[in-house]
Design a protein around this motif. Structure first.
Motif, PDB file in Angstrom:
ATOM      1  N   TYR A  38       0.840  -1.189   0.000  1.00 22.89           N
ATOM      2  CA  TYR A  38       0.000   0.000   0.000  1.00 22.89           C
ATOM      3  C   TYR A  38       0.882   1.250   0.000  1.00 22.89           C
ATOM      4  O   TYR A  38       2.063   1.197   0.347  1.00 22.89           O
ATOM      5  N   THR A  39       0.332   2.393  -0.396  1.00 20.59           N
ATOM      6  CA  THR A  39       1.069   3.645  -0.326  1.00 20.59           C
ATOM      7  C   THR A  39       0.951   4.209   1.084  1.00 20.59           C
ATOM      8  O   THR A  39      -0.135   4.254   1.657  1.00 20.59           O
ATOM      9  N   ASN A  40       2.081   4.635   1.626  1.00 19.38           N
ATOM     10  CA  ASN A  40       2.090   5.143   2.996  1.00 19.38           C
ATOM     11  C   ASN A  40       1.778   6.635   3.030  1.00 19.38           C
ATOM     12  O   ASN A  40       1.429   7.237   2.022  1.00 19.38           O
ATOM     13  N   ARG A  41       1.930   7.253   4.191  1.00 22.75           N
ATOM     14  CA  ARG A  41       1.542   8.654   4.354  1.00 22.75           C
ATOM     15  C   ARG A  41       2.372   9.601   3.507  1.00 22.75           C
ATOM     16  O   ARG A  41       1.926  10.702   3.171  1.00 22.75           O
ATOM     17  N   THR A  42       3.587   9.216   3.168  1.00 30.92           N
ATOM     18  CA  THR A  42       4.448  10.073   2.354  1.00 30.92           C
ATOM     19  C   THR A  42       4.269   9.810   0.865  1.00 30.92           C
ATOM     20  O   THR A  42       4.934  10.446   0.048  1.00 30.92           O
ATOM     21  N   HIS A  68      -4.094  -7.441  -6.005  1.00 35.08           N
ATOM     22  CA  HIS A  68      -4.756  -6.201  -5.602  1.00 35.08           C
ATOM     23  C   HIS A  68      -4.128  -5.044  -6.373  1.00 35.08           C
ATOM     24  O   HIS A  68      -3.404  -5.274  -7.360  1.00 35.08           O
ATOM     25  N   LYS A  69      -4.370  -3.804  -5.937  1.00 31.86           N
ATOM     26  CA  LYS A  69      -3.832  -2.642  -6.631  1.00 31.86           C
ATOM     27  C   LYS A  69      -3.492  -1.551  -5.627  1.00 31.86           C
ATOM     28  O   LYS A  69      -3.873  -1.606  -4.461  1.00 31.86           O
ATOM     29  N   PHE A  70      -2.780  -0.529  -6.113  1.00 27.33           N
ATOM     30  CA  PHE A  70      -2.422   0.621  -5.280  1.00 27.33           C
ATOM     31  C   PHE A  70      -2.301   1.833  -6.190  1.00 27.33           C
ATOM     32  O   PHE A  70      -2.218   1.724  -7.415  1.00 27.33           O
TER      33      PHE A  70
END
Length: 226
Positions: A149-153, A218-220
């Motif tokens: 997943y993509t994190n906060r940054t 899945h995807k991001f």
């Protein structure tokens, strides 16, 4: 054959559960177990400027922003909160429009999602709890993967429990399914990938394997740098 039928039944149940009632200002808050709370929503406002996820111990006061999403205009979005002090916190969304108008949603507590519980019970070894993307997903909430997943940054985060004892491989694809690259035999439980690994912003697909066993598809989303 039985596994394929079970997966199709699970896929149908999850697809049926992600309905349009999660369209802003409504949103979903699901307790996926193991200190994971998944917040999801569908954005119907083209002029939206900001969406932030906020968390509090009660429903009225002391809300803390835990995430401001990188791409508020994305139709489907979500966030996996793995840092909550407990599984009965309150969550709300703050969203602002172009022109200055801003709103707070109602507060919600996590609801135990039996679909995630059933998925864990059916495959404890893989501990797969995330779901696959669906056709016509603009009408449904995007539930981010717990593993990729993509994190906060805005960077891509890989969360791989027990990596030292497993044989994790991750294959990455463009949204149209064309292959990008593969990371093999990963032994770090936490790994961050720079945006430079992806040639553009947008949606990407991935497949997570333990050896030859597929654990998740899945995807991001990789957001633009401004």
């Amino acid at each position: 054959m039985k596994q394929a039928v079970s997966f199709l039944i699970l896929l149908f149940c999850i697809q049926s559960s992600l309905k349009a009632q999660d369209t802003l200002p409504n949103f979903s808050v699901r307790n996926a177990g193991n200190n994971r709370v998944i917040i999801g929503w569908v954005n119907q406002f083209p002029a939206i400027r900001q969406i932030s996820v906020q968390r509090s111990f009660d429903s009225l006061n002391n809300y803390k922003t835990i995430l401001t999403v990188a791409d508020p205009k994305a139709v489907q979005n979500g966030f996996a909160d793995t840092k909550a002090p407990n599984d009965h916190m309150f969550y709300r969304l703050f969203y602002a429009m172009e022109g200055g108008a801003f709103y707070f949603t109602i507060a919600k507590k996590p609801v135990v999602d039996s679909l995630f519980s059933d998925a864990r019970a059916s495959d404890k070894q893989s501990q797969q709890v995330a779901v696959q993307p669906f056709p016509n997903s603009a009408l449904r909430s995007f539930v981010p993967s717990f593993y990729v997943y993509t994190n906060r940054t805005g960077y891509l985060q890989l969360n791989l429990p027990g990596a030292a004892e497993r044989k994790y491989n991750v294959k990455f694809f463009e949204e149209d399914g064309s292959a990008l690259f593969t990371l093999k035999d990963l032994k770090e439980s936490s790994l961050t990938l720079d945006k430079a690994n992806f040639s553009h912003a947008g949606w990407f697909l991935f497949e997570l394997y333990d050896g030859e066993k597929l654990l998740e598809k899945h995807k991001f989303y990789i957001a633009k740098d401004f």
